[in-house]
Enzyme design. Structure first.
Site, PDB file in Angstrom:
ATOM      1  N   ASP A 339       0.826  -1.210   0.000  1.00 49.81           N
ATOM      2  CA  ASP A 339       0.000   0.000   0.000  1.00 49.81           C
ATOM      3  C   ASP A 339       0.861   1.260   0.000  1.00 49.81           C
ATOM      4  O   ASP A 339       2.020   1.248   0.386  1.00 49.81           O
ATOM      5  CB  ASP A 339      -0.925   0.013   1.217  1.00 49.81           C
ATOM      6  CG  ASP A 339      -0.158   0.010   2.530  1.00 49.81           C
ATOM      7  OD1 ASP A 339       0.831  -0.759   2.632  1.00 49.81           O
ATOM      8  OD2 ASP A 339      -0.528   0.761   3.452  1.00 49.81           O
ATOM      9  N   GLU A 340       0.248   2.336  -0.423  1.00 46.75           N
ATOM     10  CA  GLU A 340       0.794   3.696  -0.309  1.00 46.75           C
ATOM     11  C   GLU A 340       2.251   3.788  -0.775  1.00 46.75           C
ATOM     12  O   GLU A 340       3.082   4.466  -0.160  1.00 46.75           O
ATOM     13  CB  GLU A 340       0.666   4.196   1.131  1.00 46.75           C
ATOM     14  CG  GLU A 340      -0.787   4.286   1.588  1.00 46.75           C
ATOM     15  CD  GLU A 340      -0.941   4.653   3.040  1.00 46.75           C
ATOM     16  OE1 GLU A 340      -1.810   5.491   3.344  1.00 46.75           O
ATOM     17  OE2 GLU A 340      -0.205   4.113   3.897  1.00 46.75           O
ATOM     18  N   ALA A 341       2.564   3.108  -1.870  1.00 44.51           N
ATOM     19  CA  ALA A 341       3.922   3.148  -2.428  1.00 44.51           C
ATOM     20  C   ALA A 341       4.050   4.361  -3.348  1.00 44.51           C
ATOM     21  O   ALA A 341       4.333   4.228  -4.548  1.00 44.51           O
ATOM     22  CB  ALA A 341       4.224   1.850  -3.160  1.00 44.51           C
TER      23      ALA A 341
END
Length: 529
Positions: A339-341
């Site tokens: 996530d949230e890369a």
């Protein structure tokens, strides 16, 4: 933290309810003002069972002569039940393998196949209590219901006067979803083995059967990896706010896994990647594209870190971590985050996942990731964990078409770290305020567009720890919302009823207090006084 005085006041308030609970058995009068005696424990079970048939003419009572009859594999569940009953009753409660006698509790593995692998039948008459199942998981679930039929004082760690009645009747029960999870973030603030064991005991009461441990993030690396020792030794040396942090040795982690298994809970470990990796990047300079290690990080913002996708050492690192963690984890799942890369380009993200996903399978695990990793088109039984705040995402329909399963953790419904309201002394509010009614008021089987119920693996209640430092903090944010999520995962859809749930939950306040749980006394619930 500024919540210390509030925490102390809340603990005093919660524990003050114990004295009355020990006398009343934890039964609370309905909001209508009806006498508490009108509410039978058969009507207060959480999660709500599939079928309840009370028998008002029968009552079983624990006595100094009560024993537990449990043969073979059932004996392990019998010892667990005895461990619950002995401290509060003061009775010896031996676990035997002989014939069932009057005044005894029987745990048997001769249940009907219709119960499935986790269901049970619990029958109570004047003389005996019988729990039948096809597996020890089912027996354990039946024991959690039996606990709730006893007075709240049964949860006390010290001897209480009793009496110890169990109302007569029959309960036949099985879960709606196989996967009913809680997540504990030990990366942003570290919680030691004893604190994790305590949470395991608490969630087991509500038939939660998975514990997702978020073991790494920008703020800390919490698991010893022998081939990369600085990950834990250096990367685990701090936490949000600059505290001392900490990490689990491999023996520590093995003990958590063992203890969870003794409560019929499977651990799902998570190593977040390719983002949320500052603790790893700070520990090993060679994992950075420029070869320079960043400083350790103690804030709460995210999205700024990334493993170096083009370096071969990155994949040696990832494989070593997956290999060691998989060897320590007997359960089927390994969570890779994803996530949230925000600091990883779309091209690099796809390239990274194409290398990493096969590694999880190589070491015998089924991959789980936050739903963004659906961009990498994982195949087969891979699981996408949905954490969005809307009820739709195009990645989900594509995943279902591939045969992937979906695990539901909508942040505006299931995130236990969200504040209850604007006055809550702990937690965040980026996904909104979540009161008990909000946590309860959705249906996992129909919540997501394009995701039919047969594609839903189950539900999970994540608890992120940016603002949480103690077990009191964990308990205040998890209870009473975790029982709400647990009921959504276990109970049949037809049983989901807010008015019924709030009345049943009200009866659990004294039980939680007797357990020493520092729960939030939501104004939505008519708690016992």
């Amino acid at each position: 933290m500024t919540a210390g005085p509030a925490r102390s006041m809340l603990r005093r308030t919660a524990l003050a309810a114990v004295a009355g609970a020990l006398l009343t058995g934890g039964v609370v009068a309905p909001a209508t003002g009806a006498p508490a005696a009108q509410q039978s424990p058969m009507d207060t079970i959480i999660p709500a069972p599939e079928s309840v048939r009370p028998d008002p003419s029968a009552t079983f009572e624990l006595s100094p002569q009560t024993s537990i009859q449990a043969r073979g594999e059932a004996a392990e569940v019998g010892e667990y039940l005895a461990g619950i009953l002995r401290p509060s009753t003061g009775f010896p409660v031996p676990v035997n393998r002989g014939q069932l006698g009057t005044g005894d509790i029987a745990l048997t593995l001769d249940g009907s196949p219709d119960l499935g692998p986790a269901g049970y039948r619990l029958a109570v008459d004047d003389d005996t209590v019988t729990v039948q199942a096809t597996t020890t998981d089912g027996l354990f679930n039946g024991v959690q219901t039996l606990r709730q039929l006893l007075p709240a004082a049964i949860e006390s760690p010290t001897t209480q006067p009793g009496p110890w009645p169990v109302p007569g009747g029959e309960i036949v029960d099985r879960p709606r979803f196989a996967h009913r999870a809680a997540m504990l973030d030990v990366a942003r603030h570290f919680f030691d083995v004893e604190q994790v064991r305590r949470y395991i005991d608490q969630i087991a009461l509500y038939k939660v059967n998975r514990l997702h441990l978020h073991l790494s993030d920008d703020q800390g690396w919490r698991i010893q990896i022998n081939s990369w020792p600085r990950l834990a030794e250096y990367g685990g040396s701090t936490e949000v706010g600059g505290g001392p942090g900490g990490y689990y040795t491999q023996d520590d982690y093995t003990e958590i896994v063992r203890y969870a298994a003794s409560r019929h809970i499977t651990v799902v470990p998570e190593i977040d990647m390719p983002g949320h990796t500052n603790a790893a990047l700070a520990s090993y300079a060679e994992l950075n594209c420029d070869g320079v290690a960043p400083p350790l990080y103690t804030g709460i913002e995210v999205g700024f870190s990334s493993l170096c996708v083009d370096k071969e050492i990155t994949y040696r690192f990832v494989e070593d971590v997956i290999r060691e963690l998989a060897a320590l984890t007997p359960g089927p799942y390994l969570h890779i985050g994803g996530d949230e890369a925000h600091s990883t380009s779309e091209e690099d993200y796809t390239k990274f996942m194409a290398r990493v996903l096969p590694l999880v399978a190589k070491y015998g695990k089924t991959v789980v990731g936050w739903h963004e990793y659906g961009r990498a088109q994982p195949e087969g039984e891979a699981v996408l964990q949905f954490w969005g705040t809307t009820n739709a995402d195009p990645l989900l329909a594509e995943a279902v078409a591939r045969g992937n399963k979906i695990l539901l953790s909508p942040a505006n419904k299931a995130y236990l770290d969200m504040k209850y309201d604007e006055d809550t002394p702990l937690g965040l509010q980026w996904a909104g305020f979540i009161e008990v009614a909000d946590a309860y008021g959705w249906d996992p089987g129909s919540y997501l567009q394009g995701v039919p119920e047969e594609s839903v693996l189950g539900v999970e209640a994540p608890l992120w720890s940016e603002t949480l430092e103690t077990s009191d903090h964990i308990e205040f944010m998890a209870f009473p919302r975790l029982p709400a999520i647990a009921e959504l995962g276990w109970s049949p859809k037809a049983a989901h009823d807010w008015e019924s749930f709030r009345q049943r939950l009200a009866a659990h306040g004294p039980r939680l207090a007797a357990m020493g749980v520092d729960y939030y006394r939501s104004p939505q619930i008519p708690w016992a006084q």
